[in-house]
Scaffold this active site. Sequence first.
Site, mmCIF file in Angstrom:
data_model
loop_
_atom_site.group_PDB
_atom_site.id
_atom_site.type_symbol
_atom_site.label_atom_id
_atom_site.label_comp_id
_atom_site.label_asym_id
_atom_site.label_seq_id
_atom_site.Cartn_x
_atom_site.Cartn_y
_atom_site.Cartn_z
ATOM 1 N N HIS A 220 0.824 -1.211 0.000
ATOM 2 C CA HIS A 220 0.000 0.000 0.000
ATOM 3 C C HIS A 220 0.858 1.261 0.000
ATOM 4 O O HIS A 220 1.652 1.475 0.914
ATOM 5 C CB HIS A 220 -0.869 -0.034 1.263
ATOM 6 C CG HIS A 220 -1.840 1.084 1.397
ATOM 7 N ND1 HIS A 220 -1.842 1.935 2.473
ATOM 8 C CD2 HIS A 220 -2.857 1.472 0.580
ATOM 9 C CE1 HIS A 220 -2.825 2.803 2.330
ATOM 10 N NE2 HIS A 220 -3.452 2.545 1.205
ATOM 11 N N ARG A 221 0.707 2.058 -1.040
ATOM 12 C CA ARG A 221 1.498 3.291 -1.228
ATOM 13 C C ARG A 221 3.005 2.977 -1.166
ATOM 14 O O ARG A 221 3.795 3.795 -0.665
ATOM 15 C CB ARG A 221 1.140 4.352 -0.181
ATOM 16 C CG ARG A 221 -0.344 4.633 -0.028
ATOM 17 C CD ARG A 221 -0.625 5.705 1.018
ATOM 18 N NE ARG A 221 -2.011 5.684 1.461
ATOM 19 C CZ ARG A 221 -2.492 6.358 2.490
ATOM 20 N NH1 ARG A 221 -1.691 7.148 3.192
ATOM 21 N NH2 ARG A 221 -3.764 6.268 2.842
ATOM 22 N N GLU B 227 0.826 -0.336 -4.769
ATOM 23 C CA GLU B 227 -0.383 0.483 -4.933
ATOM 24 C C GLU B 227 0.034 1.937 -4.956
ATOM 25 O O GLU B 227 0.842 2.363 -4.121
ATOM 26 C CB GLU B 227 -1.356 0.217 -3.777
ATOM 27 C CG GLU B 227 -2.737 0.838 -3.974
ATOM 28 C CD GLU B 227 -2.987 2.116 -3.198
ATOM 29 O OE1 GLU B 227 -4.090 2.652 -3.305
ATOM 30 O OE2 GLU B 227 -2.074 2.599 -2.490
ATOM 31 N N ASP C 94 -1.206 6.202 -5.756
ATOM 32 C CA ASP C 94 -2.310 7.170 -5.832
ATOM 33 C C ASP C 94 -1.949 8.234 -6.861
ATOM 34 O O ASP C 94 -0.897 8.870 -6.747
ATOM 35 C CB ASP C 94 -2.522 7.830 -4.467
ATOM 36 C CG ASP C 94 -2.902 6.821 -3.397
ATOM 37 O OD1 ASP C 94 -4.029 6.299 -3.462
ATOM 38 O OD2 ASP C 94 -2.064 6.538 -2.520
ATOM 39 N N HIS D 286 -0.888 10.778 -2.218
ATOM 40 C CA HIS D 286 -2.182 10.355 -1.676
ATOM 41 C C HIS D 286 -3.116 11.506 -1.342
ATOM 42 O O HIS D 286 -4.246 11.579 -1.823
ATOM 43 C CB HIS D 286 -1.971 9.495 -0.427
ATOM 44 C CG HIS D 286 -3.267 9.064 0.200
ATOM 45 N ND1 HIS D 286 -3.929 9.831 1.151
ATOM 46 C CD2 HIS D 286 -4.051 7.983 -0.011
ATOM 47 C CE1 HIS D 286 -5.049 9.228 1.495
ATOM 48 N NE2 HIS D 286 -5.147 8.099 0.807
ATOM 49 N N GLU E 299 -4.547 3.724 -8.231
ATOM 50 C CA GLU E 299 -5.761 4.386 -7.745
ATOM 51 C C GLU E 299 -5.854 5.797 -8.311
ATOM 52 O O GLU E 299 -4.911 6.588 -8.176
ATOM 53 C CB GLU E 299 -5.778 4.456 -6.209
ATOM 54 C CG GLU E 299 -7.071 5.137 -5.748
ATOM 55 C CD GLU E 299 -7.226 5.293 -4.240
ATOM 56 O OE1 GLU E 299 -6.481 4.663 -3.472
ATOM 57 O OE2 GLU E 299 -8.111 6.083 -3.846
ATOM 58 N N LYS F 268 -7.031 9.041 -7.452
ATOM 59 C CA LYS F 268 -7.433 9.666 -6.187
ATOM 60 C C LYS F 268 -8.191 10.957 -6.483
ATOM 61 O O LYS F 268 -7.668 11.846 -7.152
ATOM 62 C CB LYS F 268 -6.159 9.941 -5.359
ATOM 63 C CG LYS F 268 -6.404 10.585 -4.024
ATOM 64 C CD LYS F 268 -7.297 9.748 -3.141
ATOM 65 C CE LYS F 268 -6.606 8.563 -2.496
ATOM 66 N NZ LYS F 268 -7.553 7.697 -1.754
ATOM 67 N N ASP G 220 0.337 -1.958 4.494
ATOM 68 C CA ASP G 220 1.512 -1.101 4.705
ATOM 69 C C ASP G 220 2.743 -1.956 5.037
ATOM 70 O O ASP G 220 3.872 -1.447 4.972
ATOM 71 C CB ASP G 220 1.273 -0.144 5.878
ATOM 72 C CG ASP G 220 0.371 1.033 5.510
ATOM 73 O OD1 ASP G 220 0.003 1.164 4.323
ATOM 74 O OD2 ASP G 220 0.042 1.821 6.422
HETATM 75 O O1 G3P Z 1 -5.812 0.454 -2.072
HETATM 76 C C1 G3P Z 1 -6.704 0.753 -1.063
HETATM 77 C C2 G3P Z 1 -6.458 2.045 -0.357
HETATM 78 O O2 G3P Z 1 -5.397 2.724 -0.959
HETATM 79 C C3 G3P Z 1 -7.618 2.930 -0.249
HETATM 80 O O3 G3P Z 1 -7.455 3.947 0.680
HETATM 81 O O4 G3P Z 1 -7.008 6.215 1.422
HETATM 82 O O5 G3P Z 1 -5.183 4.582 1.365
HETATM 83 O O6 G3P Z 1 -6.059 5.507 -0.740
HETATM 84 P P1 G3P Z 1 -6.370 5.100 0.665
HETATM 85 CA CA CA Z 2 -4.684 4.421 -2.315
#
Ligand code: G3P
Ligand code: CA
Length: 277
Positions: free
Chosen positions: A41-42, A68, A70, A83, A142, A144, A267
Site C-alpha cells: 500500500h502506497r 499500490e 495514488d 495520496h 488508484e 485519487k 503497509d
Molecule cells: O488500495 C486501497 C487504499 O489505498 C484505499 O485507501 O485512502 O489509502 O487511498 P487510501
Molecule cells: Ca490508495
Amino acid sequence: MNKKLLIGTGVAFSLLFSPFSQAFAEEPTTGERKQVDNVAHRGAAGYAPENTIAGFDLAVDMKADYIEIDVQRSKDGELVVIHDTTVDRTTDGKGKVGDLTLEQLRSLDAGSWKGEEFAGEPIPTFEEIMDRYHGKVGILIELKAPELYPGIEEQVAEALSERNLDKPQNEKIILQSFNFDSMKKMDELLPQVPVGVLTSNRALTTKAALKEISTYAEWFNPSYGIVTEDVVNEVHSQGMQIGSWTVRSQEAADFLFDMKVDAIITDYPDYVDPRNE
Ligand code: G3P
Ligand code: CA
C-alpha cells in the site's frame, strides 16, 4: 464476448508468447494458506515514505506482488503520485496538489517526514513510476479524487496505451477508485484493463449492488471492517475478485487470509508474505 472472458482469453494466449511470461514467472506468494496477492500500500508505507521510489523499491525487495499508487494531477497537467489532495502532511510544502506546478511539486521533500534517511525523496510522476516498475511488479493504480481533475481518465488511458499496458497480457495493471463513475469511464476507455471499486460502505455489499458493480468492474475492494465470508462469496459468485485494505497488523492480515480474499493491501508486506518471516 464479455469483458472477463476477453481478458482471460487474451491473457492465456498472450502469456504463451509474451516476454511477460518470464517477467511474471516468479514463485507466487504462498504459505500454507490460500494464495493471495500481496499489495504494498502506497509502497511499503509502514517502513518508508508513502508513494515514493524509496517505498516502491522496498516493496519490490520485499517481494510484493503489486505496488499500490495514488494518482493526481499538477496545476500544469502532469500526472503525479501522492495520496492526499494537499502536500501538507507528506512534504515540507503547503497547498493543494492541483494548485502547484510539476516544478513546484518536484522541489518538495516527500521523505523527511518519515525519517531523515529519506530526506530529499521527491514526489514521483506517474510516467516515471510506470516506466520504472511495469513488467517488474504489478501496479494497482488508484485515481485519487478524480472529480478534481476532469479528463484524468483519458490522460491515464493514454499513458498506459503509449506503453502497451492496455493489452490483456499486462493483467498486473489494475485501476481502482472510490469514484465509481470514474471507473466506469476507465472501463469504457480501456476495456481490457481490470478495474476495481473502493468502498467502506456496507450497503454496497448486497447481492444487487455487487451485481451492478460487476457490469464494469473485475475487483471489489472494501476496507476490511466490512469483509465477511458472505461478502467474499458473493463477490466471487458475481465473477469478481476481492482485495481488502489497509492491513497494519498481523491480526488484520490473518483475518483476511481466513476470509479467503484474493488480495491483501498492506503497509507491511511482511505480514502477508511468509517469505519475509
Ligand atoms: O488500495 C486501497 C487504499 O489505498 C484505499 O485507501 O485512502 O489509502 O487511498 P487510501
Ligand atoms: Ca490508495
